[in-house]
Design a protein around this motif. Structure first.
Motif, mmCIF file in Angstrom:
data_model
loop_
_atom_site.group_PDB
_atom_site.id
_atom_site.type_symbol
_atom_site.label_atom_id
_atom_site.label_comp_id
_atom_site.label_asym_id
_atom_site.label_seq_id
_atom_site.Cartn_x
_atom_site.Cartn_y
_atom_site.Cartn_z
ATOM 1 N N GLY A 178 0.656 -1.207 0.078
ATOM 2 C CA GLY A 178 -0.017 -0.090 0.038
ATOM 3 C C GLY A 178 0.650 1.262 -0.030
ATOM 4 N N ALA A 179 2.207 1.296 -0.099
ATOM 5 C CA ALA A 179 2.935 2.503 -0.216
ATOM 6 C C ALA A 179 2.736 2.959 -1.609
ATOM 7 N N LYS A 180 3.194 4.386 -1.710
ATOM 8 C CA LYS A 180 2.878 5.030 -3.014
ATOM 9 C C LYS A 180 4.289 5.735 -3.282
ATOM 10 N N PRO A 181 4.690 5.665 -4.331
ATOM 11 C CA PRO A 181 5.861 6.243 -4.923
ATOM 12 C C PRO A 181 5.959 7.679 -4.850
ATOM 13 N N LEU A 182 7.035 8.263 -4.287
ATOM 14 C CA LEU A 182 6.946 9.924 -4.175
ATOM 15 C C LEU A 182 8.142 10.378 -5.296
ATOM 16 N N ASP A 183 8.882 9.427 -5.740
ATOM 17 C CA ASP A 183 9.973 10.079 -6.584
ATOM 18 C C ASP A 183 10.489 8.984 -7.477
ATOM 19 N N THR A 184 9.851 8.831 -8.460
ATOM 20 C CA THR A 184 10.382 7.995 -9.657
ATOM 21 C C THR A 184 11.109 8.334 -10.691
ATOM 22 N N GLU A 185 11.531 9.721 -10.810
ATOM 23 C CA GLU A 185 12.405 9.875 -11.710
ATOM 24 C C GLU A 185 13.755 9.505 -11.965
ATOM 25 N N ASP A 186 14.422 9.234 -11.071
ATOM 26 C CA ASP A 186 15.765 9.010 -11.184
ATOM 27 C C ASP A 186 16.235 7.635 -10.379
ATOM 28 N N ARG A 187 15.919 6.554 -11.655
ATOM 29 C CA ARG A 187 16.352 5.050 -10.842
ATOM 30 C C ARG A 187 17.576 4.578 -10.938
ATOM 31 N N SER A 188 18.667 5.519 -11.173
ATOM 32 C CA SER A 188 20.045 5.377 -11.023
ATOM 33 C C SER A 188 20.446 5.407 -9.572
ATOM 34 N N ARG A 189 20.126 6.161 -8.790
ATOM 35 C CA ARG A 189 20.359 6.378 -7.406
ATOM 36 C C ARG A 189 20.194 4.937 -6.461
ATOM 37 N N ASN A 190 20.834 5.061 -5.556
ATOM 38 C CA ASN A 190 20.805 3.747 -4.496
ATOM 39 C C ASN A 190 19.828 4.157 -3.407
ATOM 40 N N TRP A 191 18.673 4.794 -3.678
ATOM 41 C CA TRP A 191 17.639 4.938 -2.878
ATOM 42 C C TRP A 191 16.482 5.437 -3.590
ATOM 43 N N ARG A 192 15.371 5.366 -3.053
ATOM 44 C CA ARG A 192 13.894 5.485 -3.511
ATOM 45 C C ARG A 192 12.857 6.107 -2.518
ATOM 46 N N VAL A 193 12.154 6.896 -2.883
ATOM 47 C CA VAL A 193 11.308 7.515 -1.942
ATOM 48 C C VAL A 193 9.871 7.185 -1.948
ATOM 49 N N TYR A 194 9.097 6.820 -0.790
ATOM 50 C CA TYR A 194 7.770 6.389 -0.920
ATOM 51 C C TYR A 194 7.185 7.103 0.001
ATOM 52 N N ALA A 195 5.762 6.739 0.017
ATOM 53 C CA ALA A 195 4.800 7.284 1.152
ATOM 54 C C ALA A 195 4.050 6.137 1.897
ATOM 55 N N ASP A 196 3.961 6.038 3.126
ATOM 56 C CA ASP A 196 3.296 4.733 3.813
ATOM 57 C C ASP A 196 1.834 5.149 3.718
ATOM 58 N N PRO A 197 0.826 4.094 4.209
ATOM 59 C CA PRO A 197 -0.640 4.495 3.744
ATOM 60 C C PRO A 197 -0.970 6.001 4.574
ATOM 61 N N ALA A 198 -0.291 6.491 5.547
ATOM 62 C CA ALA A 198 -0.731 7.605 6.026
ATOM 63 C C ALA A 198 -0.065 8.866 5.472
ATOM 64 N N GLY A 199 0.870 8.382 4.582
ATOM 65 C CA GLY A 199 1.382 9.754 3.774
ATOM 66 C C GLY A 199 2.862 10.028 4.321
ATOM 67 N N HIS A 200 3.499 9.319 5.635
ATOM 68 C CA HIS A 200 4.811 9.517 5.780
ATOM 69 C C HIS A 200 5.689 9.198 4.772
ATOM 70 N N PRO A 201 6.673 10.037 4.670
ATOM 71 C CA PRO A 201 7.718 9.555 3.398
ATOM 72 C C PRO A 201 8.826 8.566 4.312
ATOM 73 N N PHE A 202 9.159 7.644 3.360
ATOM 74 C CA PHE A 202 10.388 6.888 3.911
ATOM 75 C C PHE A 202 10.942 6.477 2.599
ATOM 76 N N CYS A 203 12.322 6.094 2.793
ATOM 77 C CA CYS A 203 13.278 5.726 1.740
ATOM 78 C C CYS A 203 13.658 4.176 1.818
ATOM 79 N N LEU A 204 13.740 3.492 0.668
ATOM 80 C CA LEU A 204 14.438 2.299 0.662
ATOM 81 C C LEU A 204 15.657 2.495 0.151
ATOM 82 N N CYS A 205 16.820 2.381 0.729
ATOM 83 C CA CYS A 205 18.150 2.466 0.475
ATOM 84 C C CYS A 205 18.837 1.066 0.233
ATOM 85 N N ALA A 206 19.675 0.950 -0.999
ATOM 86 C CA ALA A 206 20.144 -0.256 -0.973
ATOM 87 C C ALA A 206 21.553 -0.125 -0.006
ATOM 88 N N CYS A 207 21.762 -1.421 0.599
ATOM 89 C CA CYS A 207 22.776 -1.579 1.572
ATOM 90 C C CYS A 207 23.717 -2.492 1.004
#
Length: 121
Positions: A92-121
């Motif tokens: 149920g997360a929503k993508p917030l930033d899909t423009e640059d897929r070359s980065r090692n992180w991506r930004v989403y919002a949880d179902p209540a709208g809080h932003p979070f990042c998935l970061c490659a480790c």
């Protein structure tokens, strides 16, 4: 010497139980205090915790929006960005930033709208 020790990070939201379940599916752990009430804890593996508090009139943060600060965000380390993205979107997360897929992180919002990042480790 430290003055204090971090106890728990608390996220305001409209439905604490629903948001706790989202993060339990994402991070693992056990939802506690999921009965009636305005507070729910998520006990994470390794002894850490997140808490969720009902906030009447909750308005989700906006990202990116310099005039509407997001206040905070969570960085979550993952071994495979593509697989993790598929999983969080399915939860149920929503993508917030899909423009640059070359980065090692991506930004989403949880179902209540809080932003979070998935970061490659």
């Amino acid at each position: 010497m430290a003055v204090a020790e971090l106890g728990v990070v608390v996220l305001d939201c409209p439905d604490p139980r629903a948001l706790a379940r989202f993060y339990a599916e994402l991070l693992g752990g056990t939802v506690e205090g999921a009965g009636e009430g305005d507070w729910v804890d998520l006990k994470l593996p390794g002894g850490r915790a997140l808490a969720f508090q009902a906030a009447p009139g909750y308005v989700p943060p906006q990202w990116p929006a310099p005039g509407h600060s997001q206040q905070f965000h969570l960085d979550l380390n993952v071994p495979d960005l593509d697989a993790a993205e598929e999983a969080v979107l399915g939860l149920g997360a929503k993508p917030l930033d899909t423009e640059d897929r070359s980065r090692n992180w991506r930004v989403y919002a949880d179902p209540a709208g809080h932003p979070f990042c998935l970061c490659a480790c």
